[in-house]
Design a protein around this motif. Structure first.
Motif, PDB file in Angstrom:
ATOM      1  N   SER A 103       0.816  -1.208   0.000  1.00 22.37           N
ATOM      2  CA  SER A 103       0.000   0.000   0.000  1.00 22.37           C
ATOM      3  C   SER A 103       0.857   1.268   0.000  1.00 22.37           C
ATOM      4  O   SER A 103       0.329   2.376  -0.058  1.00 22.37           O
ATOM      5  N   GLY A 104       2.170   1.101   0.088  1.00 21.07           N
ATOM      6  CA  GLY A 104       3.070   2.248   0.022  1.00 21.07           C
ATOM      7  C   GLY A 104       3.232   2.971   1.339  1.00 21.07           C
ATOM      8  O   GLY A 104       3.730   4.097   1.370  1.00 21.07           O
ATOM      9  N   GLN A 105       2.850   2.357   2.430  1.00 24.30           N
ATOM     10  CA  GLN A 105       2.952   3.016   3.734  1.00 24.30           C
ATOM     11  C   GLN A 105       4.336   2.869   4.361  1.00 24.30           C
ATOM     12  O   GLN A 105       4.631   3.530   5.348  1.00 24.30           O
ATOM     13  N   LEU A 106       5.174   1.996   3.810  1.00 25.75           N
ATOM     14  CA  LEU A 106       6.534   1.847   4.320  1.00 25.75           C
ATOM     15  C   LEU A 106       7.481   2.653   3.437  1.00 25.75           C
ATOM     16  O   LEU A 106       7.574   2.422   2.242  1.00 25.75           O
ATOM     17  N   ARG A 107       8.161   3.604   4.033  1.00 25.57           N
ATOM     18  CA  ARG A 107       9.075   4.458   3.281  1.00 25.57           C
ATOM     19  C   ARG A 107      10.514   3.972   3.392  1.00 25.57           C
ATOM     20  O   ARG A 107      11.365   4.350   2.620  1.00 25.57           O
ATOM     21  N   GLN A 108      10.797   3.168   4.406  1.00 26.06           N
ATOM     22  CA  GLN A 108      12.145   2.673   4.624  1.00 26.06           C
ATOM     23  C   GLN A 108      12.059   1.260   5.173  1.00 26.06           C
ATOM     24  O   GLN A 108      10.969   0.768   5.454  1.00 26.06           O
ATOM     25  N   LYS A 109      13.208   0.626   5.347  1.00 26.03           N
ATOM     26  CA  LYS A 109      13.208  -0.730   5.878  1.00 26.03           C
ATOM     27  C   LYS A 109      12.724  -0.719   7.325  1.00 26.03           C
ATOM     28  O   LYS A 109      12.986   0.215   8.081  1.00 26.03           O
ATOM     29  N   VAL A 110      12.000  -1.775   7.680  1.00 28.66           N
ATOM     30  CA  VAL A 110      11.470  -1.893   9.035  1.00 28.66           C
ATOM     31  C   VAL A 110      12.580  -2.420   9.932  1.00 28.66           C
ATOM     32  O   VAL A 110      13.175  -3.467   9.655  1.00 28.66           O
ATOM     33  N   ASP A 111      12.862  -1.665  11.017  1.00 31.23           N
ATOM     34  CA  ASP A 111      13.880  -2.130  11.951  1.00 31.23           C
ATOM     35  C   ASP A 111      13.215  -2.879  13.110  1.00 31.23           C
ATOM     36  O   ASP A 111      12.001  -3.075  13.134  1.00 31.23           O
ATOM     37  N   GLU A 112      14.023  -3.304  14.040  1.00 34.60           N
ATOM     38  CA  GLU A 112      13.523  -4.146  15.127  1.00 34.60           C
ATOM     39  C   GLU A 112      12.519  -3.408  16.017  1.00 34.60           C
ATOM     40  O   GLU A 112      11.538  -3.996  16.466  1.00 34.60           O
ATOM     41  N   GLU A 113      12.731  -2.128  16.264  1.00 35.60           N
ATOM     42  CA  GLU A 113      11.806  -1.369  17.104  1.00 35.60           C
ATOM     43  C   GLU A 113      10.435  -1.229  16.439  1.00 35.60           C
ATOM     44  O   GLU A 113       9.398  -1.367  17.083  1.00 35.60           O
ATOM     45  N   GLN A 114      10.421  -0.945  15.145  1.00 38.93           N
ATOM     46  CA  GLN A 114       9.148  -0.846  14.433  1.00 38.93           C
ATOM     47  C   GLN A 114       8.452  -2.204  14.405  1.00 38.93           C
ATOM     48  O   GLN A 114       7.228  -2.289  14.518  1.00 38.93           O
ATOM     49  N   LEU A 115       9.234  -3.264  14.274  1.00 45.82           N
ATOM     50  CA  LEU A 115       8.671  -4.612  14.279  1.00 45.82           C
ATOM     51  C   LEU A 115       8.017  -4.922  15.619  1.00 45.82           C
ATOM     52  O   LEU A 115       6.949  -5.530  15.672  1.00 45.82           O
ATOM     53  N   LYS A 116       8.634  -4.475  16.711  1.00 44.13           N
ATOM     54  CA  LYS A 116       8.041  -4.678  18.036  1.00 44.13           C
ATOM     55  C   LYS A 116       6.681  -3.993  18.137  1.00 44.13           C
ATOM     56  O   LYS A 116       5.738  -4.547  18.698  1.00 44.13           O
ATOM     57  N   GLN A 117       6.563  -2.793  17.576  1.00 48.68           N
ATOM     58  CA  GLN A 117       5.288  -2.082  17.597  1.00 48.68           C
ATOM     59  C   GLN A 117       4.232  -2.834  16.799  1.00 48.68           C
ATOM     60  O   GLN A 117       3.080  -2.944  17.216  1.00 48.68           O
ATOM     61  N   ILE A 118       4.625  -3.371  15.653  1.00 50.70           N
ATOM     62  CA  ILE A 118       3.684  -4.140  14.838  1.00 50.70           C
ATOM     63  C   ILE A 118       3.274  -5.418  15.568  1.00 50.70           C
ATOM     64  O   ILE A 118       2.109  -5.818  15.546  1.00 50.70           O
ATOM     65  N   LEU A 119       4.228  -6.038  16.249  1.00 50.09           N
ATOM     66  CA  LEU A 119       3.921  -7.244  17.029  1.00 50.09           C
ATOM     67  C   LEU A 119       2.896  -6.952  18.123  1.00 50.09           C
ATOM     68  O   LEU A 119       1.976  -7.740  18.359  1.00 50.09           O
ATOM     69  N   GLU A 120       3.053  -5.823  18.783  1.00 52.16           N
ATOM     70  CA  GLU A 120       2.094  -5.445  19.820  1.00 52.16           C
ATOM     71  C   GLU A 120       0.711  -5.229  19.230  1.00 52.16           C
ATOM     72  O   GLU A 120      -0.290  -5.654  19.804  1.00 52.16           O
ATOM     73  N   ALA A 121       0.644  -4.592  18.077  1.00 55.66           N
ATOM     74  CA  ALA A 121      -0.653  -4.347  17.430  1.00 55.66           C
ATOM     75  C   ALA A 121      -1.315  -5.661  17.028  1.00 55.66           C
ATOM     76  O   ALA A 121      -2.522  -5.848  17.231  1.00 55.66           O
ATOM     77  N   VAL A 122      -0.548  -6.576  16.472  1.00 54.87           N
ATOM     78  CA  VAL A 122      -1.095  -7.877  16.080  1.00 54.87           C
ATOM     79  C   VAL A 122      -1.535  -8.648  17.315  1.00 54.87           C
ATOM     80  O   VAL A 122      -2.582  -9.296  17.321  1.00 54.87           O
ATOM     81  N   SER A 123      -0.739  -8.560  18.373  1.00 59.96           N
ATOM     82  CA  SER A 123      -1.066  -9.259  19.620  1.00 59.96           C
ATOM     83  C   SER A 123      -2.382  -8.754  20.202  1.00 59.96           C
ATOM     84  O   SER A 123      -3.226  -9.537  20.639  1.00 59.96           O
ATOM     85  N   GLU A 124      -2.569  -7.432  20.201  1.00 59.23           N
ATOM     86  CA  GLU A 124      -3.815  -6.862  20.724  1.00 59.23           C
ATOM     87  C   GLU A 124      -5.008  -7.278  19.873  1.00 59.23           C
ATOM     88  O   GLU A 124      -6.073  -7.586  20.398  1.00 59.23           O
ATOM     89  N   ALA A 125      -4.825  -7.326  18.573  1.00 57.50           N
ATOM     90  CA  ALA A 125      -5.913  -7.736  17.684  1.00 57.50           C
ATOM     91  C   ALA A 125      -6.294  -9.191  17.928  1.00 57.50           C
ATOM     92  O   ALA A 125      -7.478  -9.542  17.926  1.00 57.50           O
ATOM     93  N   GLN A 126      -5.303 -10.046  18.176  1.00 55.45           N
ATOM     94  CA  GLN A 126      -5.589 -11.456  18.439  1.00 55.45           C
ATOM     95  C   GLN A 126      -6.263 -11.634  19.788  1.00 55.45           C
ATOM     96  O   GLN A 126      -7.133 -12.484  19.944  1.00 55.45           O
ATOM     97  N   GLU A 127      -5.866 -10.842  20.775  1.00 52.53           N
ATOM     98  CA  GLU A 127      -6.495 -10.941  22.088  1.00 52.53           C
ATOM     99  C   GLU A 127      -7.976 -10.581  22.012  1.00 52.53           C
ATOM    100  O   GLU A 127      -8.802 -11.203  22.668  1.00 52.53           O
ATOM    101  N   GLU A 128      -8.306  -9.579  21.204  1.00 51.51           N
ATOM    102  CA  GLU A 128      -9.708  -9.188  21.062  1.00 51.51           C
ATOM    103  C   GLU A 128     -10.520 -10.296  20.420  1.00 51.51           C
ATOM    104  O   GLU A 128     -11.661 -10.536  20.785  1.00 51.51           O
ATOM    105  N   ARG A 129      -9.916 -10.999  19.456  1.00 51.38           N
ATOM    106  CA  ARG A 129     -10.630 -12.093  18.787  1.00 51.38           C
ATOM    107  C   ARG A 129     -10.776 -13.309  19.678  1.00 51.38           C
ATOM    108  O   ARG A 129     -11.707 -14.085  19.529  1.00 51.38           O
ATOM    109  N   GLU A 130      -9.854 -13.499  20.614  1.00 50.79           N
ATOM    110  CA  GLU A 130      -9.818 -14.714  21.413  1.00 50.79           C
ATOM    111  C   GLU A 130     -10.405 -14.543  22.812  1.00 50.79           C
ATOM    112  O   GLU A 130     -10.188 -15.381  23.665  1.00 50.79           O
ATOM    113  N   LYS A 131     -11.133 -13.476  23.045  1.00 48.02           N
ATOM    114  CA  LYS A 131     -11.714 -13.281  24.365  1.00 48.02           C
ATOM    115  C   LYS A 131     -12.742 -14.358  24.653  1.00 48.02           C
ATOM    116  O   LYS A 131     -13.532 -14.738  23.798  1.00 48.02           O
TER     117      LYS A 131
END
Length: 132
Positions: free
Chosen positions: A82-110
């Motif tokens: 979608s063109g939302q990434l302007r540069q390579k994703v580093d480890e810190e950005q990956l951690k943020q994405i992991l948290e977002a995915v984790s929260e989304a899964q928790e909502e589905r698995e309540k």
């Protein structure tokens, strides 16, 4: 990453697969080739958008929970397409994405627990023991 780049990668890979195997196979072989091709495209895209440290972290996550790694990879590929990434994703950005995915899964698995009002009494216990 532009769509033209992705299309060029896909076309080159299709050509390479055609040269290697031709078209002599059953339906199962075609499905396997398609899956392998899709996996190679995913791997190629991820190699272009992840730093080595972030790629290593996703591989470690895959060892523990493959579904979580697949979810994160899918989200990253969607962001790249979608063109939302302007540069390579580093480890810190990956951690943020992991948290977002984790929260989304928790909502589905309540799990919702409905408790009976009034609790148990002796008659309920007797009925339970008699059924055994």
């Amino acid at each position: 990453m532009a769509d033209a780049d992705l299309e060029a990668i896909r076309a080159a890979r299709r050509q390479q697969l055609q040269e290697q195997g031709g078209g002599s196979g059953g339906q199962g072989d075609q499905e396997d080739e398609k899956r392998q091709q899709e996996q190679q495209v995913r791997t190629s895209i991820l190699a272009q958008i992840l730093t080595p440290a972030a790629s290593d972290r996703i591989n470690r996550i895959r060892l523990v929970k493959a579904s979580r790694a697949d979810d994160v990879e899918t989200r990253l590929i969607t962001l790249a397409r979608s063109g939302q990434l302007r540069q390579k994703v580093d480890e810190e950005q990956l951690k943020q994405i992991l948290e977002a995915v984790s929260e989304a899964q928790e909502e589905r698995e309540k799990v919702v627990v409905h408790r009976r009002k009034g609790g148990w009494d002796e008659d309920d216990l007797d009925d339970l023991l008699n059924d055994i």
